[in-house]
Structure formats: structure tokens, C-alpha cells
Design a protein around this motif. Structure first.
Motif: not given
Length: 397
Positions: A84-113
Motif C-alpha cells: 500500500m502506497d509503496g510499503e509492504g504489509f507485515t500481516n498476511d491476508l490469507f491467514d489459514d489456520e483453519d485450512g480453508d485454502f489447503d485444496d485451492m489451486v491457482f491455474c491458467p484456465q486454458q490448462v484446466l480446459v
């Protein structure tokens, strides 16, 4: 010219994520279907689109025995860097203590297709590319018809397919929704007042990062192993001529506040941000899936996941109708999907306005900017606030 007439249970119009997911589900349950796609296979499999498959989507593929289509993707980044305004955040927005993001994947859609296509064809699926002039007839009758020309054939012959159900998976500008009488649908829409310049660049990807700045939002997202997708908030009436490559790189660096890697620009386009919902999502025996029924802004990363949800709901409904003579799920298809759609539209509107209002005050004013920054700070620092964000982002809710 002679016509070739065929019969099947379901005709699926469109070989994108929704259409191919549905086709694979039906095929694995013995339901006859034909997938028609107006473009060539090469075009479809090289069409660059963003893609984040949330945890719910990954678990869905596993439950249907199709884990192979997502297993080649690496695990998601443990976090997305924010500045933000050139400065990095010190905390993590994706705090995943409950494992919500364990199965999530980032992928190019054309590869899934491509993976869905390979699975469908390997298992004997009927997928017809370069099907031009597709028209849907008698959609509110007992046996709808689809008429098209087989451009890939030597004669360009006219083909007719009679079917029990039609699945419109051909996107926002496809023929499926246009085949429904205008007075049978209600269109709900919201324009956010800004757009994204979307740039595909030949730059070795770094971890995903977003920058909030008074000049506007910016993002750098990996796309495979050799490319990156760059996003720059801009005015909806901007033109590509206003964004030469040199300006793209200088603006990206200004908004991040640190040097960024540069490289050849492969493609640029301007995407106005909007939300759209069409209701109901069916008419007669034609059912709308994915972008044919609804659009969410890319900030939410929910477009692909709404398409997957529609495909699963419709597949279960068709299987129940054909195998058990139970029409209840088909009757409730639109209502079931729209509950999910509106839930994610609420999330998409919230995250889109939060991230953009936190930076550029020219759209909503300085007061809204400070409110948005206070809300964003709460997301980083409050476990309770972050928990709800995590559920929606990961698709748990």
C-alpha cells in the motif's frame, strides 16, 4: 443440401470450463451428450483466461473421480503479497489456520480446459469443434433441436441433433441466452465505474502480488511457468493506444513502489468491471451455465468457480431425471444456482470495492477511501473478520 439427424440426451453448447465439466460428469454416469464448440480446438486450448479453482471446486473434481484434471497444478502460494502506497504489509491476508485454502489451486484456465478435454475424449466423449451457425430450436418443447454446420467436414453439411435437454455454456455473448425470449429473463447489473488493463507478458512469474495506490490498483499474477498476467486499474473509456508498453511497466513500478521485472508484452485488453445476473437461469429445456447466466468482476476470482458449481448442480439434476425419473432437481436448478450466485456476487462486490476504494479516491471520494482502508486493516488484523473472508475466498461458504 441434405441434413444429418441425430438424437442424444443432452446437447452442450460451448467447450469451456462449464461445458467440459458437465460433459465429463454426464459421460461418467452413462448419460449421452454432445458438446458443440464454434471455435477450433487450438483456439480454445490457447485462449488465455485467469483461473483460481477454490477449495470447493478441487474437492468437487475429486468427488466425481476427476482429480486428474487439477492434480498437475502446484499448491497455491502460501500468501499473496500486498503493498500500500509503496510499503509492504507485515500481516498476511490469507491467514489459514483453519485450512480453508489447503485444496485451492491457482491455474491458467486454458490448462484446466485442456485437461478436461483430454479426459472427455479419452473416455469416448463426443466433442465437435468448428460447429458454426449453431441455432437452438423449440427450446420450450418436448424435444429441442440444435442445428449447425460442420465446418470441419469436407461438405460443410447441415446437422440436426434432437435432445432432451440443452446446456448453454457458451459465454456471455453466446447463442444460448440469445435464444431465450427477452421478456422471459430479468437482467440485474452493476457497473463499478473503473476497468482493468489486463496484460499478458513473457516474464518469469514471481509470487502473486497486489498493490494499492492512489494511482489505482495493480496486480502481478503468475500464469504458468513462463508468463505473468499484469493488471492495472484504469478508466473504462481508456484505449489501448493510451497504454504503450513503456507506460505499462512504468505505471506498474510506480504503484508497487519497487522495481518490477519487465519483458515482451504478448497481449493487452481493457476489461470494464461489472456484475451481471440473469434470472431465471433456465427456459423450457434450455439451462444456462457459467458466463451465459452471470458475470463477476475478476477481482473476486469466482467466475470459474460459479461455472463449476452450475455444472455440478445441472449434472446431478439430469442424472436424477434420467436414471431415477426424479425431476425435482431440474425444477429447482435455477433457484439452487441463484442462491449461490448472489452469495458470491455479494462477496465479489465487497472485495472489488474494498480493494479499489482503498487506493484511488477519484471514484468514491476521500471519505470512502479512508473507510475502505479501515476495513482492509481489519481484514489483516482481526481473526474474526479474516475468517469470513477465508470462507468465501476458498469457497467453503
Amino acid at each position: 443440401m441434405s441434413e444429418t439427424v441425430e438424437d442424444t440426451a443432452v446437447v452442450i453448447v460451448g467447450a469451456g470450463v462449464a461445458g467440459l465439466t458437465l460433459g465429463n460428469f454426464l459421460l461418467r454416469n452413462g448419460i449421452g451428450c454432445v458438446v458443440l464448440e464454434k471455435r477450433s480446438r487450438e483456439y480454445v486450448e490457447r485462449r488465455q483466461r485467469a483461473g483460481t479453482i477454490d477449495s470447493r471446486g478441487v474437492r468437487m473434481f475429486r468427488a466425481w473421480g476427476l482429480e486428474e484434471v487439477v492434480e498437475s497444478f502446484g499448491a497455491p502460494e502460501e500468501s499473496i503479497g500486498f503493498r500500500m502506497d509503496g510499503e509492504g504489509f507485515t500481516n498476511d491476508l490469507f491467514d489459514d489456520e483453519d485450512g480453508d485454502f489447503d485444496d485451492m489451486v491457482f491455474c491458467p484456465q486454458q490448462v484446466l480446459v485442456r485437461n478436461l478435454t483430454d479426459a472427455f475424449l479419452r473416455d469416448g466423449g463426443d466433442l465437435r469443434y468448428e460447429s458454426v451457425g449453431i441455432s437452438l430450436e423449440d427450446i420450450d418443447g418436448a424435444r429441442p433441436r440444435v442445428r449447425y454446420q460442420d465446418a470441419s467436414g469436407a461438405s460443410g453439411a447441415t446437422r440436426v441433433i434432437n435432445c432432451d435437454y440443452l446446456a448453454g455454456c457458451d459465454g456471455y455473448h453466446g447463442v444460448s441466452r440469445e435464444s431465450i425470449p427477452a421478456d422471459a429473463l430479468t437482467r440485474y447489473s452493476y457497473d463499478y465505474g473503473y476497468a482493468w488493463l489486463s496484460v499478458l507478458a513473457d516474464v518469469a512469474p514471481d509470487p502473486a502480488a497486489m498493490a494499492i495506490h492512489s494511482r489505482g490498483l495493480a496486480g502481478i499474477i503468475p500464469r504458468g511457468t513462463t508468463a505473468s498476467r499484469l493488471y492495472l486499474q484504469c478508466a473504462p473509456d481508456d484505449t489501448l493506444e493510451q497504454w504503450p508498453d513503456e507506460r505499462v511497466w512504468s505505471e506498474l513500478e510506480a504503484r508497487f513502489g519497487v522495481p518490477v521485472a519487465t519483458g515482451p508484452v504478448l497481449h493487452k485488453q481493457i476489461l470494464p468491471l461489472r456484475s451481471v445476473v440473469h434470472s431465471p437461469m433456465s427456459h423450457g429445456r434450455l439451462y444456462l451455465l457459467g458466463d451465459a447466466a452471470h458475470i463477476v468482476p475478476p477481482m473476486s476470482a469466482k467466475g470459474i468457480n460459479l461455472a463449476l458449481h452450475d455444472a455440478e448442480v445441472f449434472a446431478r439434476a439430469v442424472i436424477a431425471r434420467i436414471q431415477k425419473n426424479d425431476a425435482a432437481l431440474l425444477t429447482g436448478y435455477s433457484e439452487t444456482c441463484l442462491r449461490h450466485v448472489w452469495n458470491y456476487q455479494a462477496y465479489a462486490t465487497w472485495i472489488t470495492e474494498l480493494m479499489h476504494n482503498s487506493g484511488d479516491a477519484s471514484y468514491e471520494g476521500e471519505f470512502r477511501k479512508q473507510i475502505a482502508r479501515a476495513e482492509l486493516e481489519r481484514q489483516f488484523n482481526s481473526p474474526t473478520a479474516n475468517r469470513l473472508f477465508g470462507e468465501l475466498a476458498a469457497g467453503v461458504n
